[in-house]
Design an enzyme around this catalytic site. Structure first.
Site, short mmCIF file in Angstrom:
data_model
loop_
_atom_site.label_atom_id
_atom_site.label_comp_id
_atom_site.label_asym_id
_atom_site.label_seq_id
_atom_site.Cartn_x
_atom_site.Cartn_y
_atom_site.Cartn_z
CG HIS A 187 -61.22 85.08 32.24
ND1 HIS A 187 -59.96 85.62 32.10
CD2 HIS A 187 -61.19 84.38 33.41
CE1 HIS A 187 -59.21 85.25 33.12
NE2 HIS A 187 -59.93 84.52 33.93
CG HIS A 203 -62.31 83.07 36.56
ND1 HIS A 203 -61.49 82.15 35.95
CD2 HIS A 203 -63.45 82.39 36.89
CE1 HIS A 203 -62.10 80.97 35.91
NE2 HIS A 203 -63.28 81.09 36.47
CG ASP A 215 -58.04 85.89 39.04
OD1 ASP A 215 -59.12 85.56 38.53
OD2 ASP A 215 -56.96 85.36 38.70
#
Length: 418
Positions: free
Chosen positions: A66, A68, A70
């Site tokens: 995904h 994000h 991080d």
């Protein structure tokens, strides 16, 4: 016995890295030495430089769960390193990396292929363009689209320097992206999992592997060694490896023909190992049919309720309150990971045969340090053991189970089951 598959966690932290855990990344080293990389959090390059277990030059496929940061902010810097994209050329000089970049010079296959959700292609293009990064090797970005999502423009004129247009994969009727990559060694399919943003889990399935040679075969072949030597086979026991690998053996492909007219048949192929790798999720149930009967499950365990060992546990907390908070942020507890392992029959083959199933927990809150952060008998070790017990108790597999809390840079080997 076929070589082990090696799982190498490179980053096991959630959101914020710590002194002992890097941002999310994980490498899967296959027996052929093919290396698949899943997520590329910030600092992944440093982790690759520290490990002796893999060579970055073996990485040709990267999978993003995904978007994000991080899980993603290390991708373009890694591409720059792998594809010789560092540095620039002063005004008036020609950059050799820009030579032969026209459409007519574009190869059919990219050096590095990247797979992920919609938006990944645009992210890579803009980041490389805005940082004036010119890659020396070709890349391609493939996107997996949800049913309601439109395709990202992907014509040749939209591509950045040294980019080959990637594929847009559509979900099938069951919501899966099947065989997004396949070769003679393994295949990769993907499915949606629930998080706070679109998120994908990947299932890597090894092709069937040679069956185990029955223990009486060497004795039988040795008893007929003169017969085989008369047929020009100096080392009759060498027939066993040929039998196992599928080569034609003595008159027929059925097996080894003996002078008494009997045949030592080929052992049946065994199912390959199946590894399910999930990103962040509070509900992975959509991918369950695809992940069923996995050998390995990699599942996040961001938050845990550990009142007896974690001094940071608040007296007002309960398991339900910790679970509710984790889920509200798109995450899981170790108990949720254990329950999913049970639901997909982790460590049970399709024909019901029990093997050693391995549940690997990762994506830990920054409050959970590496096992040996304060010594082999310290508080960190006790906390990580407690997290492991939470998953084990939820899984309730009393026979062949293995639960491991992933550690940065510590490899995990998945052997062929007997």
């Amino acid at each position: 016995m076929p070589p082990a598959i090696t799982i190498l966690p490179l980053g096991t932290a959630s959101a914020v890295p710590s002194k002992t855990r890097n941002h999310s990344s994980l490498a899967l080293l296959l027996p052929s030495s093919n290396t698949l990389l899943f997520d590329v959090g910030e600092g992944t390059q440093h982790q690759l430089q520290k490990t002796k277990h893999l060579s970055p030059s073996k990485i040709s496929k990267i999978f993003i769960t995904h978007l994000h940061g991080d899980h993603l902010f290390g991708l373009c810097p890694l591409l720059s390193t792998l594809c010789n994209g560092h540095g620039g050329i002063a005004e008036g000089e020609e950059d050799p990396r820009l030579a032969n970049t026209g459409e007519e010079k574009r190869p059919e296959k990219a050096t590095i292929e990247i797979f992920g959700p919609k938006g990944l292609r645009e992210y890579v293009r803009h980041t490389l363009r805005l940082t004036y990064t010119h890659l020396g090797s070709w890349i391609s970005v493939h996107e997996m689209l949800l049913a309601h999502e439109e395709e990202t423009p992907n014509t040749a004129d939209m591509c950045y320097v040294k980019e080959i247009p990637g594929n847009n994969f559509r979900q099938d009727k069951r919501g899966f992206w099947r065989d997004i990559f396949k070769n003679e060694e393994f295949s990769i399919s993907a499915g949606e999992i629930k998080h706070s943003v679109p998120s994908i889990g990947y299932v890597v399935t090894e092709e069937p592997i040679p069956g185990k040679i029955p223990k009486e075969y060497p004795r039988i072949i040795t008893s007929y060694k003169e017969y085989f030597r008369a047929k020009g086979i100096g080392n009759p026991l060498s027939l066993l490896s040929a039998l196992q690998s599928g080569q034609a053996i003595i008159l027929s492909e059925r097996g080894i023909h003996l002078p008494d007219n009997s045949i030592l048949p080929r052992p049946p192929l065994r199912p390959g190992r199946k590894t399910t790798i999930l990103g962040d999720t509070y509900d992975p149930s959509p991918i369950a049919p695809l992940a069923r009967n996995s050998t390995v499950l990699i599942h996040e365990a961001t938050n845990a309720y550990l009142p007896s060992v974690d001094p940071n546990t608040k007296f007002t907390e309960t398991y339900d309150s910790v679970k509710e908070r984790a889920m509200s942020r798109g995450h899981s507890t170790p108990e949720m990971a254990g329950l999913f392992a049970r639901d997909i029959h982790l460590g049970v083959t399709e024909d019901g045969y029990e093997v050693e199933g391995t549940l690997i927990l990762n994506h830990f809150s920054s409050r959970y340090k590496d096992d040996e952060a304060d010594g082999p008998e310290g508080e960190a070790k006790a906390i990580m053991n407690a997290i492991r017990y939470c998953a084990e108790n939820a899984w309730c597999n009393e026979t062949k189970r293995r639960v491991i809390c992933a550690r940065d840079g510590v490899k995990i080997e998945i052997k062929v089951y007997e």
